[in-house]
Design a protein around this motif. Sequence first.
Motif, PDB file in Angstrom:
ATOM      1  N   PRO A   1       0.794  -1.233   0.000  1.00 45.57           N
ATOM      2  CA  PRO A   1       0.000   0.000   0.000  1.00 45.57           C
ATOM      3  C   PRO A   1       0.829   1.289   0.000  1.00 45.57           C
ATOM      4  O   PRO A   1       0.328   2.340  -0.389  1.00 45.57           O
ATOM      5  N   LYS A   2       2.102   1.208   0.408  1.00 43.90           N
ATOM      6  CA  LYS A   2       2.929   2.411   0.456  1.00 43.90           C
ATOM      7  C   LYS A   2       3.569   2.744  -0.888  1.00 43.90           C
ATOM      8  O   LYS A   2       4.145   3.824  -1.053  1.00 43.90           O
ATOM      9  N   LEU A   3       3.486   1.822  -1.833  1.00 42.26           N
ATOM     10  CA  LEU A   3       4.045   2.065  -3.161  1.00 42.26           C
ATOM     11  C   LEU A   3       2.955   2.576  -4.090  1.00 42.26           C
ATOM     12  O   LEU A   3       1.896   1.960  -4.206  1.00 42.26           O
ATOM     13  N   SER A   4       3.217   3.690  -4.738  1.00 46.09           N
ATOM     14  CA  SER A   4       2.203   4.308  -5.589  1.00 46.09           C
ATOM     15  C   SER A   4       2.541   4.091  -7.067  1.00 46.09           C
ATOM     16  O   SER A   4       3.263   4.874  -7.677  1.00 46.09           O
ATOM     17  N   PHE A   5       2.030   3.000  -7.615  1.00 40.62           N
ATOM     18  CA  PHE A   5       2.209   2.719  -9.044  1.00 40.62           C
ATOM     19  C   PHE A   5       1.079   3.360  -9.841  1.00 40.62           C
ATOM     20  O   PHE A   5      -0.084   3.337  -9.427  1.00 40.62           O
ATOM     21  N   THR A   6       1.435   3.942 -10.986  1.00 38.62           N
ATOM     22  CA  THR A   6       0.427   4.527 -11.867  1.00 38.62           C
ATOM     23  C   THR A   6       0.648   4.020 -13.291  1.00 38.62           C
ATOM     24  O   THR A   6       1.669   3.410 -13.598  1.00 38.62           O
ATOM     25  N   ASP A   7      -0.308   4.284 -14.152  1.00 38.37           N
ATOM     26  CA  ASP A   7      -0.215   3.976 -15.585  1.00 38.37           C
ATOM     27  C   ASP A   7       0.169   2.515 -15.842  1.00 38.37           C
ATOM     28  O   ASP A   7       1.029   2.218 -16.686  1.00 38.37           O
ATOM     29  N   ILE A   8      -0.458   1.593 -15.114  1.00 35.09           N
ATOM     30  CA  ILE A   8      -0.175   0.166 -15.327  1.00 35.09           C
ATOM     31  C   ILE A   8      -0.814  -0.274 -16.637  1.00 35.09           C
ATOM     32  O   ILE A   8      -2.018  -0.099 -16.849  1.00 35.09           O
ATOM     33  N   GLU A   9       0.005  -0.847 -17.524  1.00 40.78           N
ATOM     34  CA  GLU A   9      -0.471  -1.226 -18.860  1.00 40.78           C
ATOM     35  C   GLU A   9       0.181  -2.532 -19.296  1.00 40.78           C
ATOM     36  O   GLU A   9       1.216  -2.937 -18.774  1.00 40.78           O
TER      37      GLU A   9
ATOM     38  N   LYS B   1       4.476   3.165 -13.830  1.00 42.15           N
ATOM     39  CA  LYS B   1       5.329   4.266 -13.404  1.00 42.15           C
ATOM     40  C   LYS B   1       5.372   4.277 -11.884  1.00 42.15           C
ATOM     41  O   LYS B   1       4.346   4.141 -11.211  1.00 42.15           O
ATOM     42  N   LEU B   2       6.586   4.414 -11.358  1.00 38.98           N
ATOM     43  CA  LEU B   2       6.801   4.511  -9.913  1.00 38.98           C
ATOM     44  C   LEU B   2       7.723   5.686  -9.675  1.00 38.98           C
ATOM     45  O   LEU B   2       8.838   5.715 -10.192  1.00 38.98           O
ATOM     46  N   ASP B   3       7.241   6.668  -8.906  1.00 41.40           N
ATOM     47  CA  ASP B   3       8.006   7.903  -8.686  1.00 41.40           C
ATOM     48  C   ASP B   3       8.422   8.525 -10.015  1.00 41.40           C
ATOM     49  O   ASP B   3       9.556   8.977 -10.194  1.00 41.40           O
ATOM     50  N   ASN B   4       7.493   8.491 -10.955  1.00 41.87           N
ATOM     51  CA  ASN B   4       7.676   9.112 -12.271  1.00 41.87           C
ATOM     52  C   ASN B   4       8.731   8.403 -13.136  1.00 41.87           C
ATOM     53  O   ASN B   4       9.213   8.955 -14.118  1.00 41.87           O
ATOM     54  N   GLN B   5       9.112   7.184 -12.772  1.00 46.50           N
ATOM     55  CA  GLN B   5      10.084   6.410 -13.541  1.00 46.50           C
ATOM     56  C   GLN B   5       9.410   5.173 -14.127  1.00 46.50           C
ATOM     57  O   GLN B   5       8.592   4.524 -13.486  1.00 46.50           O
ATOM     58  N   LYS B   6       9.774   4.836 -15.391  1.00 42.64           N
ATOM     59  CA  LYS B   6       9.211   3.671 -16.056  1.00 42.64           C
ATOM     60  C   LYS B   6       9.777   2.400 -15.449  1.00 42.64           C
ATOM     61  O   LYS B   6      11.000   2.228 -15.324  1.00 42.64           O
ATOM     62  N   VAL B   7       8.887   1.481 -15.033  1.00 35.51           N
ATOM     63  CA  VAL B   7       9.299   0.194 -14.475  1.00 35.51           C
ATOM     64  C   VAL B   7       8.427  -0.896 -15.095  1.00 35.51           C
ATOM     65  O   VAL B   7       7.443  -0.617 -15.782  1.00 35.51           O
ATOM     66  N   TYR B   8       8.800  -2.151 -14.820  1.00 29.55           N
ATOM     67  CA  TYR B   8       8.043  -3.286 -15.352  1.00 29.55           C
ATOM     68  C   TYR B   8       7.726  -4.251 -14.218  1.00 29.55           C
ATOM     69  O   TYR B   8       8.533  -4.466 -13.308  1.00 29.55           O
TER      70      TYR B   8
END
Length: 231
Positions: free
Chosen positions: A32-40, A51-58
């Motif tokens: 819950p403390k990790l804020s992932f966005t734009d999951i695709e 995106k995590l902290d505005n960085q692209k991740v997988y």
Amino acid sequence: MHRIFLCVIALLCQIIHADVQSLKQKITSNYPKLSFTDIENTPIEHLYSAKLDNQKVYLDESGEYLLTGTLFRLKDQKNLTQEASEQNKPSLWSALPLQDAVRIVKGSGQHKIAVFSDPHCPYCQQLELEINRLNDVTIYVFLYPLRPESIKLTQQVWCSPNASYAWQRLMQQGINPTASSRCSNPVQNNLELGKKLGFSGTPVIIFANGQYNIGLLSSTQIQSVWSEHGL
């Protein structure tokens, strides 16, 4: 037949959407403390981008494993990570506080790039030599001292009577500025901005269309981007 085809497409879309939703729920529940966005979805089965902290991740479909780095498609050597970044940051250039950058104009200045640079970064020093080969360009240098020993140096550059001249002498000739570092300067603001944008290394080159590259580019590569995108 047409109706069956449409039903199959609709079903596939529902499955894909369900997979993404399932991954979102797993991550939210377990971390819950990790804020992932734009999951695709990605072109690779069971691998998702986010995106995590505005960085692209997988992420894998279990939501337990995270990868960072660049995803290439081998058949045409296309950088899929950079392509996604370009699509997701169309307003990056317009969001840059250009008044906080050292402005250098060469020739007509018609082409524009912004650079996040640390004077103790060897790749930044190499980039300066490449930039020096460019014509008709306006460069906005954001002083970005990721190394502690660079903080005072960048402040002295900004506080110099001619900051652009001081910066070029420092990076191209190794001549340190002599100005005091005690003037109002944007160095701390630049550090906060770079962190917000996810720039953990230098140099970073940003083009006027919002496209950016982390790492060294040659003058030829920079000119190729201008040509390809009409910049």
